[in-house]
Enzyme design. Structure first.
Site, PDB file in Angstrom:
ATOM      1  N   LYS A  46       5.807   2.338   8.178  1.00 46.64           N
ATOM      2  CA  LYS A  46       4.651   3.103   8.660  1.00 46.64           C
ATOM      3  C   LYS A  46       3.468   2.168   8.946  1.00 46.64           C
ATOM      4  O   LYS A  46       2.816   2.279   9.975  1.00 46.64           O
ATOM      5  CB  LYS A  46       4.268   4.126   7.581  1.00 46.64           C
ATOM      6  CG  LYS A  46       3.614   5.346   8.133  1.00 46.64           C
ATOM      7  CD  LYS A  46       3.310   6.337   7.031  1.00 46.64           C
ATOM      8  CE  LYS A  46       4.521   7.109   6.551  1.00 46.64           C
ATOM      9  NZ  LYS A  46       4.165   8.228   5.658  1.00 46.64           N
TER      10      LYS A  46
ATOM     11  N   THR B  11      -4.178  12.787   8.254  1.00 47.85           N
ATOM     12  CA  THR B  11      -2.741  12.892   8.548  1.00 47.85           C
ATOM     13  C   THR B  11      -2.514  13.887   9.684  1.00 47.85           C
ATOM     14  O   THR B  11      -1.809  13.593  10.656  1.00 47.85           O
ATOM     15  CB  THR B  11      -1.977  13.318   7.281  1.00 47.85           C
ATOM     16  OG1 THR B  11      -2.217  12.319   6.282  1.00 47.85           O
ATOM     17  CG2 THR B  11      -0.490  13.426   7.538  1.00 47.85           C
TER      18      THR B  11
ATOM     19  N   LYS C 269       0.850  -1.199   0.000  1.00 50.31           N
ATOM     20  CA  LYS C 269       0.000   0.000   0.000  1.00 50.31           C
ATOM     21  C   LYS C 269       0.877   1.236   0.000  1.00 50.31           C
ATOM     22  O   LYS C 269       1.860   1.305   0.740  1.00 50.31           O
ATOM     23  CB  LYS C 269      -0.837  -0.022   1.289  1.00 50.31           C
ATOM     24  CG  LYS C 269      -1.702   1.182   1.511  1.00 50.31           C
ATOM     25  CD  LYS C 269      -3.174   0.849   1.259  1.00 50.31           C
ATOM     26  CE  LYS C 269      -4.037   2.053   1.105  1.00 50.31           C
ATOM     27  NZ  LYS C 269      -3.852   2.764  -0.164  1.00 50.31           N
TER      28      LYS C 269
ATOM     29  N   LYS D 218       4.909   2.033  -3.370  1.00 50.27           N
ATOM     30  CA  LYS D 218       4.956   3.437  -3.813  1.00 50.27           C
ATOM     31  C   LYS D 218       5.104   3.462  -5.319  1.00 50.27           C
ATOM     32  O   LYS D 218       5.734   2.575  -5.902  1.00 50.27           O
ATOM     33  CB  LYS D 218       6.151   4.163  -3.190  1.00 50.27           C
ATOM     34  CG  LYS D 218       5.939   5.657  -3.093  1.00 50.27           C
ATOM     35  CD  LYS D 218       5.062   5.983  -1.884  1.00 50.27           C
ATOM     36  CE  LYS D 218       4.824   7.439  -1.693  1.00 50.27           C
ATOM     37  NZ  LYS D 218       4.201   7.706  -0.384  1.00 50.27           N
TER      38      LYS D 218
ATOM     39  N   SER E 243      -6.669   5.526   5.033  1.00 49.43           N
ATOM     40  CA  SER E 243      -6.696   4.847   3.724  1.00 49.43           C
ATOM     41  C   SER E 243      -7.041   3.372   3.913  1.00 49.43           C
ATOM     42  O   SER E 243      -7.793   2.782   3.126  1.00 49.43           O
ATOM     43  CB  SER E 243      -5.328   4.937   3.050  1.00 49.43           C
ATOM     44  OG  SER E 243      -5.252   6.093   2.266  1.00 49.43           O
TER      45      SER E 243
ATOM     46  N   ASN F  83      -2.183  20.519   3.084  1.00 47.18           N
ATOM     47  CA  ASN F  83      -3.135  19.621   3.737  1.00 47.18           C
ATOM     48  C   ASN F  83      -2.706  19.306   5.173  1.00 47.18           C
ATOM     49  O   ASN F  83      -3.454  19.551   6.118  1.00 47.18           O
ATOM     50  CB  ASN F  83      -3.269  18.340   2.897  1.00 47.18           C
ATOM     51  CG  ASN F  83      -4.103  17.281   3.588  1.00 47.18           C
ATOM     52  OD1 ASN F  83      -3.631  16.558   4.444  1.00 47.18           O
ATOM     53  ND2 ASN F  83      -5.385  17.190   3.238  1.00 47.18           N
TER      54      ASN F  83
HETATM   55  P1  NAD Z   1       0.568  19.924   0.258  1.00 42.04           P
HETATM   56  O1  NAD Z   1       1.021  19.993  -1.130  1.00 42.04           O
HETATM   57  O2  NAD Z   1      -0.884  20.016   0.569  1.00 42.04           O
HETATM   58  O3  NAD Z   1       1.287  21.074   1.120  1.00 42.04           O
HETATM   59  C1  NAD Z   1       2.658  21.287   1.109  1.00 42.04           C
HETATM   60  C2  NAD Z   1       2.906  22.661   1.714  1.00 42.04           C
HETATM   61  O4  NAD Z   1       4.316  22.868   1.834  1.00 42.04           O
HETATM   62  C3  NAD Z   1       2.379  23.816   0.868  1.00 42.04           C
HETATM   63  O5  NAD Z   1       1.810  24.773   1.718  1.00 42.04           O
HETATM   64  C4  NAD Z   1       3.638  24.360   0.205  1.00 42.04           C
HETATM   65  O6  NAD Z   1       3.526  25.730  -0.115  1.00 42.04           O
HETATM   66  C5  NAD Z   1       4.622  24.139   1.338  1.00 42.04           C
HETATM   67  N1  NAD Z   1       6.020  24.222   0.909  1.00 42.04           N
HETATM   68  C6  NAD Z   1       6.608  23.739  -0.208  1.00 42.04           C
HETATM   69  N2  NAD Z   1       7.912  24.074  -0.219  1.00 42.04           N
HETATM   70  C7  NAD Z   1       8.144  24.752   0.923  1.00 42.04           C
HETATM   71  C8  NAD Z   1       9.279  25.362   1.494  1.00 42.04           C
HETATM   72  N3  NAD Z   1      10.459  25.316   0.868  1.00 42.04           N
HETATM   73  N4  NAD Z   1       9.159  25.981   2.680  1.00 42.04           N
HETATM   74  C9  NAD Z   1       7.978  26.029   3.315  1.00 42.04           C
HETATM   75  N5  NAD Z   1       6.869  25.468   2.831  1.00 42.04           N
HETATM   76  C10 NAD Z   1       6.948  24.849   1.647  1.00 42.04           C
HETATM   77  O7  NAD Z   1       1.193  18.587   0.862  1.00 42.04           O
HETATM   78  P2  NAD Z   1       0.767  17.767   2.146  1.00 42.04           P
HETATM   79  O8  NAD Z   1      -0.160  16.688   1.740  1.00 42.04           O
HETATM   80  O9  NAD Z   1       0.383  18.691   3.247  1.00 42.04           O
HETATM   81  O10 NAD Z   1       2.156  17.068   2.484  1.00 42.04           O
HETATM   82  C11 NAD Z   1       3.182  17.714   3.238  1.00 42.04           C
HETATM   83  C12 NAD Z   1       4.147  16.661   3.735  1.00 42.04           C
HETATM   84  O11 NAD Z   1       3.413  15.708   4.500  1.00 42.04           O
HETATM   85  C13 NAD Z   1       4.856  15.848   2.633  1.00 42.04           C
HETATM   86  O12 NAD Z   1       6.145  15.511   3.097  1.00 42.04           O
HETATM   87  C14 NAD Z   1       4.008  14.614   2.539  1.00 42.04           C
HETATM   88  O13 NAD Z   1       4.754  13.513   2.027  1.00 42.04           O
HETATM   89  C15 NAD Z   1       3.649  14.414   3.989  1.00 42.04           C
HETATM   90  N6  NAD Z   1       2.497  13.556   4.167  1.00 42.04           N
HETATM   91  C16 NAD Z   1       1.262  13.947   3.751  1.00 42.04           C
HETATM   92  C17 NAD Z   1       0.207  13.073   3.924  1.00 42.04           C
HETATM   93  C18 NAD Z   1      -1.190  13.448   3.523  1.00 42.04           C
HETATM   94  O14 NAD Z   1      -2.096  12.635   3.733  1.00 42.04           O
HETATM   95  N7  NAD Z   1      -1.429  14.641   3.005  1.00 42.04           N
HETATM   96  C19 NAD Z   1       0.397  11.807   4.508  1.00 42.04           C
HETATM   97  C20 NAD Z   1       1.674  11.457   4.933  1.00 42.04           C
HETATM   98  C21 NAD Z   1       2.710  12.351   4.752  1.00 42.04           C
END
Ligand code: NAD
Length: 424
Positions: free
Chosen positions: A103, A199, A79, A115, A358, A230
């Site tokens: 995880k 998350t 997954k 992945k 999920s 997010n």
């Molecule tokens: P997203 O795209 O919704 O948000 C990412 C945010 O980071 C945005 O606000 C963007 O502007 C900001 N960003 C990008 N570059 C940046 C920088 N240099 N400095 C500061 N901010 C910056 O993504 P997300 O889903 O919130 O994911 C964020 C992290 O969480 C990732 O590492 C992702 O792998 C991890 N993650 C997300 C989920 C999920 O369900 N959304 C689950 C597990 C892990």
């Protein structure tokens, strides 16, 4: 020391595949598990590399390349998300699939890690092209996925709409509706209530548990959050609901700081209206480095990998670092944070709420019976608290970092499954 060696040690090792291989080896040893566990887990069980043609809007045909990595089937099907990004590499996809195993193991989900990635820049694709890339990729990997084999989900630059096209394509190929082949779908196609917030909700649950352990009163606590997407923006809202003062946040276009606390709801509206948190009325601008090293109780990296480097870690002044992002702390930085007595809630625990819901989506699809949002949140709460407890007790008993403890808990489960199957 030879000059090249000095140069090599000066540059932190940032290849995620090598990092995760090393972390697995060390955790297997620390947990006293058979060396064969690390041997089996050092490479994915199956990697599929595909290329597929897509007709672009201008009539030309372009060839796209993609990968799918399925790390281990010891605990069940694999997954993990699908990433659309111009810099996707096979090593990155392999490493991310290995992190997904860890995880899922830490929460106790019946999955190994998977992945996928497609080398493309979705920002340069029209909606029609994006749909054809999504469908083309699924046709290319269809023989290797399925509800009881490998279940993809969204990742960087893929979303519920992309999942809907992919599920539809897979269903057309197999000639029957198969909602359980993919998660992160729109609610109308079998998505789960609560998935969008999961998350951040999981992250805030483990922060709350950790705060209790270290005697941090959340009503008096402050937080800084890197990334306001997010994970980051919903974590900010949920923390402020618990009484935490969110004093700094940023995104790719800038950062904002207010020592008295930012109004998170107003900030979300500002970001919706302007596209960034930058320029939020009543706040001061703040750089990424200033944000990461701000005196505060809780620091949440929720943006990208390798943000807390050794140099940054030396100046982090938070009591808890909760890794909402995947891999935000380099291994060297991790050692420094631990030496400074900062409690790091590692990514495989702190952001596992997403894959947990999920999993709930998949379960609901298979049983074709859907839960209320409240039921989803209650089940998430139960699994996150249980996972935090087992990681925290390993951390205390074995005197290791929280990251090592999380790996040990997870790998013990994978090892037990391997042993029962007769692999060890
Ligand atoms: P997203 O795209 O919704 O948000 C990412 C945010 O980071 C945005 O606000 C963007 O502007 C900001 N960003 C990008 N570059 C940046 C920088 N240099 N400095 C500061 N901010 C910056 O993504 P997300 O889903 O919130 O994911 C964020 C992290 O969480 C990732 O590492 C992702 O792998 C991890 N993650 C997300 C989920 C999920 O369900 N959304 C689950 C597990 C892990």
């Amino acid at each position: 020391m030879a000059a090249e060696q000095i140069a090599a040690t000066a540059v932190e090792e940032l290849n995620p595949f090598h990092i995760v291989q090393q972390e697995i080896r060390q955790a297997v040893e620390a947990a006293g598990l058979p060396a064969a566990v690390a041997e089996i887990l050092q490479e994915p069980a199956r990697v599929v590399a595909v290329s597929f043609p897509v007709r672009m809007d201008n009539g030309e045909v372009r060839l796209f390349r993609g990968f799918r990595s399925q790390h281990t089937f010891a605990l069940g099907p694999t997954k993990g998300g699908i990433r659309f990004h111009p810099q996707v590499t096979l090593d990155e996809v392999k490493a991310l699939s290995m992190w997904m195993t860890l995880k899922c193991g830490v929460i106790g989900l019946p999955y190994g890690g998977g992945k996928g990635g497609v080398i493309c820049n979705p920002k340069e694709l029209s909606q029609g092209e994006l749909e054809r890339v999504s469908r083309g990729y699924i046709r290319a990997i269809a023989a290797f996925i399925g509800p009881d084999v490998d279940i993809p989900a969204p990742d960087v630059y893929t979303n519920a709409q992309v999942m809907a096209w992919m599920m539809d394509e897979y269903s057309q190929i197999t000639g029957r509706p198969v909602p359980a082949v993919i998660t992160g779908k729109p609610i109308i196609l079998g998505g789960s209530l609560g998935r969008n917030e999961a998350t951040a909700r999981g992250c805030v649950i483990v922060i709350r548990e950790a705060a209790r352990e270290i005697g941090l009163d959340l009503q008096q606590a402050t937080a800084a959050i890197q990334g306001f997407g997010n994970a980051g923006s919903i974590a900010a809202r949920l923390l402020s609901e618990l009484g935490v003062r969110v004093i700094a946040v940023n995104d790719s276009r800038g950062g904002v700081y207010n020592p008295d606390g930012l109004d998170v709801a107003a900030l979300v509206r500002h970001k919706q209206a302007t596209g960034s948190v930058a320029g939020f009325p009543g706040s001061q601008p703040i750089s990424t480095e200033e944000l990461l090293t701000l005196p505060c109780d809780i620091l949440i990296p929720a943006a990208l990998e390798n943000q807390i480097t050794a140099a940054v870690a030396e100046r982090v002044r938070a009591r808890i670092v909760a890794e909402a992002a995947n891999g935000p702390t380099t291994p060297e930085a991790d050692v420094i944070l631990t030496a400074h007595n900062i409690l790091v809630l590692p990514d495989i625990l702190a952001n596992a709420g997403g894959v947990t819901v999920s999993y709930f989506e998949w379960v609901q699809n298979l049983q074709q019976y859907y839960w209320t949002e409240q039921e989803v949140n209650q089940r998430l709460e139960a699994l996150m608290v249980k996972a935090f407890r087992s990681v925290y007790s390993t951390y205390r008993e074995k005197n290791v970092t929280m990251r090592r403890a999380a790996y040990m808990v997870s790998l013990a489960r994978v090892a037990e499954a391997m042993k029962s199957r007769g692999w060890l």
